[in-house]
Design a protein around this motif. Sequence first.
Motif, PDB file in Angstrom:
ATOM      1  N   LYS B 232       0.830  -1.208   0.000  1.00 51.95           N
ATOM      2  CA  LYS B 232       0.000   0.000   0.000  1.00 51.95           C
ATOM      3  C   LYS B 232       0.863   1.256   0.000  1.00 51.95           C
ATOM      4  O   LYS B 232       0.616   2.196  -0.748  1.00 51.95           O
ATOM      5  N   LEU B 233       1.861   1.250   0.878  1.00 52.21           N
ATOM      6  CA  LEU B 233       2.726   2.430   0.994  1.00 52.21           C
ATOM      7  C   LEU B 233       3.402   2.749  -0.336  1.00 52.21           C
ATOM      8  O   LEU B 233       3.520   3.898  -0.727  1.00 52.21           O
ATOM      9  N   ARG B 234       3.842   1.697  -1.027  1.00 51.06           N
ATOM     10  CA  ARG B 234       4.577   1.930  -2.275  1.00 51.06           C
ATOM     11  C   ARG B 234       3.681   2.440  -3.391  1.00 51.06           C
ATOM     12  O   ARG B 234       4.161   3.006  -4.361  1.00 51.06           O
ATOM     13  N   SER B 235       2.372   2.214  -3.217  1.00 53.06           N
ATOM     14  CA  SER B 235       1.469   2.710  -4.254  1.00 53.06           C
ATOM     15  C   SER B 235       0.958   4.106  -3.898  1.00 53.06           C
ATOM     16  O   SER B 235       0.121   4.671  -4.578  1.00 53.06           O
ATOM     17  N   MET B 236       1.473   4.659  -2.784  1.00 50.52           N
ATOM     18  CA  MET B 236       0.907   5.907  -2.269  1.00 50.52           C
ATOM     19  C   MET B 236       1.546   7.181  -2.795  1.00 50.52           C
ATOM     20  O   MET B 236       1.222   8.256  -2.321  1.00 50.52           O
ATOM     21  N   ASP B 237       2.478   7.084  -3.737  1.00 49.08           N
ATOM     22  CA  ASP B 237       3.044   8.304  -4.287  1.00 49.08           C
ATOM     23  C   ASP B 237       3.788   9.094  -3.212  1.00 49.08           C
ATOM     24  O   ASP B 237       3.569  10.283  -3.036  1.00 49.08           O
ATOM     25  N   LEU B 238       4.650   8.404  -2.484  1.00 47.24           N
ATOM     26  CA  LEU B 238       5.416   9.049  -1.428  1.00 47.24           C
ATOM     27  C   LEU B 238       6.692   9.635  -2.003  1.00 47.24           C
ATOM     28  O   LEU B 238       7.129   9.265  -3.090  1.00 47.24           O
ATOM     29  N   PHE B 239       7.288  10.522  -1.232  1.00 49.18           N
ATOM     30  CA  PHE B 239       8.549  11.118  -1.649  1.00 49.18           C
ATOM     31  C   PHE B 239       9.635  10.046  -1.649  1.00 49.18           C
ATOM     32  O   PHE B 239      10.453   9.964  -2.549  1.00 49.18           O
ATOM     33  N   LYS B 240       9.628   9.215  -0.621  1.00 52.40           N
ATOM     34  CA  LYS B 240      10.612   8.140  -0.532  1.00 52.40           C
ATOM     35  C   LYS B 240       9.923   6.864  -0.090  1.00 52.40           C
ATOM     36  O   LYS B 240       9.780   6.607   1.105  1.00 52.40           O
ATOM     37  N   PRO B 241       9.449   6.048  -1.067  1.00 55.81           N
ATOM     38  CA  PRO B 241       8.758   4.809  -0.698  1.00 55.81           C
ATOM     39  C   PRO B 241       9.709   3.860   0.023  1.00 55.81           C
ATOM     40  O   PRO B 241      10.892   3.820  -0.304  1.00 55.81           O
ATOM     41  N   PRO B 242       9.211   3.127   1.003  1.00 58.71           N
ATOM     42  CA  PRO B 242      10.080   2.232   1.753  1.00 58.71           C
ATOM     43  C   PRO B 242      10.518   1.020   0.931  1.00 58.71           C
ATOM     44  O   PRO B 242       9.757   0.516   0.116  1.00 58.71           O
ATOM     45  N   GLY B 243      11.737   0.581   1.146  1.00 60.66           N
ATOM     46  CA  GLY B 243      12.259  -0.585   0.438  1.00 60.66           C
ATOM     47  C   GLY B 243      12.132  -1.835   1.290  1.00 60.66           C
ATOM     48  O   GLY B 243      11.514  -1.814   2.361  1.00 60.66           O
ATOM     49  N   VAL B 244      12.733  -2.929   0.793  1.00 67.96           N
ATOM     50  CA  VAL B 244      12.692  -4.183   1.538  1.00 67.96           C
ATOM     51  C   VAL B 244      13.487  -4.044   2.833  1.00 67.96           C
ATOM     52  O   VAL B 244      13.138  -4.609   3.874  1.00 67.96           O
ATOM     53  N   ALA B 245      14.562  -3.261   2.776  1.00 66.76           N
ATOM     54  CA  ALA B 245      15.372  -3.036   3.972  1.00 66.76           C
ATOM     55  C   ALA B 245      14.503  -2.475   5.086  1.00 66.76           C
ATOM     56  O   ALA B 245      14.626  -2.857   6.250  1.00 66.76           O
ATOM     57  N   GLU B 246      13.568  -1.582   4.722  1.00 68.38           N
ATOM     58  CA  GLU B 246      12.673  -0.993   5.715  1.00 68.38           C
ATOM     59  C   GLU B 246      11.696  -2.040   6.260  1.00 68.38           C
ATOM     60  O   GLU B 246      11.376  -2.043   7.438  1.00 68.38           O
ATOM     61  N   THR B 247      11.235  -2.936   5.366  1.00 69.07           N
ATOM     62  CA  THR B 247      10.342  -4.001   5.831  1.00 69.07           C
ATOM     63  C   THR B 247      11.042  -4.832   6.909  1.00 69.07           C
ATOM     64  O   THR B 247      10.454  -5.155   7.946  1.00 69.07           O
ATOM     65  N   LEU B 248      12.306  -5.154   6.640  1.00 69.81           N
ATOM     66  CA  LEU B 248      13.053  -5.978   7.596  1.00 69.81           C
ATOM     67  C   LEU B 248      13.296  -5.221   8.904  1.00 69.81           C
ATOM     68  O   LEU B 248      13.169  -5.789   9.987  1.00 69.81           O
ATOM     69  N   ASP B 249      13.629  -3.920   8.765  1.00 72.70           N
ATOM     70  CA  ASP B 249      13.800  -3.100   9.974  1.00 72.70           C
ATOM     71  C   ASP B 249      12.513  -3.073  10.784  1.00 72.70           C
ATOM     72  O   ASP B 249      12.518  -3.151  12.011  1.00 72.70           O
ATOM     73  N   TRP B 250      11.422  -2.944  10.053  1.00 69.62           N
ATOM     74  CA  TRP B 250      10.109  -2.858  10.703  1.00 69.62           C
ATOM     75  C   TRP B 250       9.801  -4.153  11.451  1.00 69.62           C
ATOM     76  O   TRP B 250       9.398  -4.142  12.608  1.00 69.62           O
ATOM     77  N   ALA B 251      10.037  -5.260  10.757  1.00 73.64           N
ATOM     78  CA  ALA B 251       9.795  -6.567  11.372  1.00 73.64           C
ATOM     79  C   ALA B 251      10.647  -6.718  12.630  1.00 73.64           C
ATOM     80  O   ALA B 251      10.165  -7.166  13.676  1.00 73.64           O
ATOM     81  N   ALA B 252      11.904  -6.292  12.532  1.00 69.36           N
ATOM     82  CA  ALA B 252      12.793  -6.410  13.687  1.00 69.36           C
ATOM     83  C   ALA B 252      12.301  -5.518  14.828  1.00 69.36           C
ATOM     84  O   ALA B 252      12.277  -5.934  15.992  1.00 69.36           O
ATOM     85  N   ALA B 253      11.890  -4.292  14.485  1.00 67.74           N
ATOM     86  CA  ALA B 253      11.423  -3.350  15.505  1.00 67.74           C
ATOM     87  C   ALA B 253      10.190  -3.895  16.215  1.00 67.74           C
ATOM     88  O   ALA B 253      10.085  -3.854  17.441  1.00 67.74           O
ATOM     89  N   LEU B 254       9.257  -4.436  15.423  1.00 67.86           N
ATOM     90  CA  LEU B 254       8.038  -4.977  16.018  1.00 67.86           C
ATOM     91  C   LEU B 254       8.346  -6.215  16.837  1.00 67.86           C
ATOM     92  O   LEU B 254       7.686  -6.498  17.841  1.00 67.86           O
TER      93      LEU B 254
END
Lengths: 383, 297
Positions: B232-254
Amino acid sequence: MAEPLTHNLVHFTRYLRAQGLRVVPDTTTDLMEAARIVGLEARNDAYHAFRAVTVSRPEEIPVFNEAFELFFGSGRRFVKPREPIELEVHRRGPRVHVIAPTTVQADLGDQEDSDLHEQAGASAVERLATRDFSDLTESEYAAVQLAIARMVWKPADARSRRWAPSAGGSKPDLRRTLRQMTGPSRDLMPLALNAPKPRRRPLLVIADVSGSMERYTEMLLYFVHAARGRLGKVEAFVFSTGLSRITRELRHRDPRVALSQVGIAVHDWSSGTLIGEAFAEFNRGWSRRVTRGGPVAIVISDGWDRGDQAVLRKEFATFARSVHRVVWLNPLAGRAGFEPQTRGMQAVLPFVDDFMPVGNLADLTAVVRLLESVPKRKEVTRG
Amino acid sequence: MTNSLKSVDDVLEALTSERYVAERSLGVAVHLALQLGKPLFLEGEAGVGKTEVAKVLASILDTPLIRLQCYEGLDVGHAVYEWDYPRQMLAIRLIEAQGEGAHADVTDIMSRDYLVARPLLQAVEAAAKGERPVLLIDELDRADEEFEAYLLEMLSDFQVTIPEIGTISADRPPVVILTSNRTREIHDALKRRCIYHWIDYPNFEREVEIVLRKIPEVPEELAGDLARAMEKLRSMDLFKPPGVAETLDWAAALGVLGTSRLSPETADDTLGVILKYQEDIERLRAVGVEQLLATAG
């Protein structure tokens, strides 16, 4: 078996080239090698392998896909050669009446004796300098273009992180010092010095080609083309309702060819203007790719905008932050009694460093002069 | 060694065994690059795993990874070689101290002993010795055109010439991986020498697979939540869409927070892990963080 494949790959390479992919004759050899390594049994692997050796930017992938389907799509067996198909080209865009410089020179020479010369001793170009682009006759138009082509560009350098030898430098160059020491011995060992190497600051042009700009568009694009030819590092975009990058189209040396390619590439000439949307598109899709090196941004527009002013203000602020300096050129600004009162202009003015008219040759010359004095440091005076 | 990688399937299997989940297209590109001895040019948005390919490949091939991080102004002294000036100076002093009798040859202090090899020379020297290291030239788009021109020359013949010493060349080129985040266009001439591959964001299934493989502790439901939110985020027309690295960071943070499913609250609390621009965070909050959790349909 191998022969028809080679034949087909040669055609395939040529076809890709015709479609604008930057492939070279060697590409055929690479394709052969790729076919040998991954085999042709698995069409999917062959597809990826061929793509890896021919495509060099993501935008080319759809073009490649079509070509691949055409040559090797299901039903084809990698062998049947297929002649490239003539593409239907829709020509649109500015009417191009650029005259080759040599012709213009001849023209001017002829006119030297006639009426142009007699007018109060002023040379033809001087007289034309303050005449609005929209009031020029055909031959005057050509004379102005010639003057643009002959402009001398000496833009101010930008800071660079690279160093070059310089007697008056500030940083010792140990490598050169040591090497000098291996030469004949001297009483004083000179320290070799380096100074920052000057770097050319890139230029970024974003030009409005909507209906209200129509009478100026061609001459201004001609100017941008001349800038590209002289400076090299020029990124160019045009917008009306949408944004199109025209950097590649402007590459051609001949302005007639370059401008007609721009005409083919851009799809919404002379329609309405959504400046805010255009800058939003720029900020999301292009900014990070084309604003490296702190470009001077030249925005050319009369500021007539049909879009949302809040969007324009926000997007333009972001845009201004990502470039070194914002120069706004407005073709109407030179007219007597002009006030930048269009809503669009009002929204962006706080973020513009230099606001200048661009209706005639003298205005363009002023822009070139302005670039000579752009400070090395970014001026931050925005709220 | 390369010998064990005989087909695209071998490459993909090896990548998977190193916990790198790859698209088949990447497998084909890697296989081609290895077989043809050409550099592999990987382009894609930040955080899609470009650099990781080089690391994993070095591990698969069991060879050293030599990394050159690019930046503006990168010069020969930092990319190829540099003389060891302090040692040279000391050597000169020493010769001087020994007085008239000492017969020192100036070529001594201009020999290989006094040279500091930087990544490109390291790679060529290793290759000259018959090894096949992985040379990672990372974020080439950050370097300037002058370095690109040097690289073009270097990639075509894999040799380094040092005026005082001579030319060092490799018969068999090292495995070269170049990456670019596309902050500018790399010159066509350079790309043409390479096998090109554009790494895209992974699709939903693959992203779940990546999370589960990289961080096995993450519950499968959570991995699904994250991958869906990312889509969803990547389809949102963001200035800097999150990459896979961010997904992994997110998973680790959670994971640290002990979360087993993504809720609007936990997502909102941890937005800083995945969105790096205040603008983007505001944009997401404006449409509502709960949008990230809405299931398809």
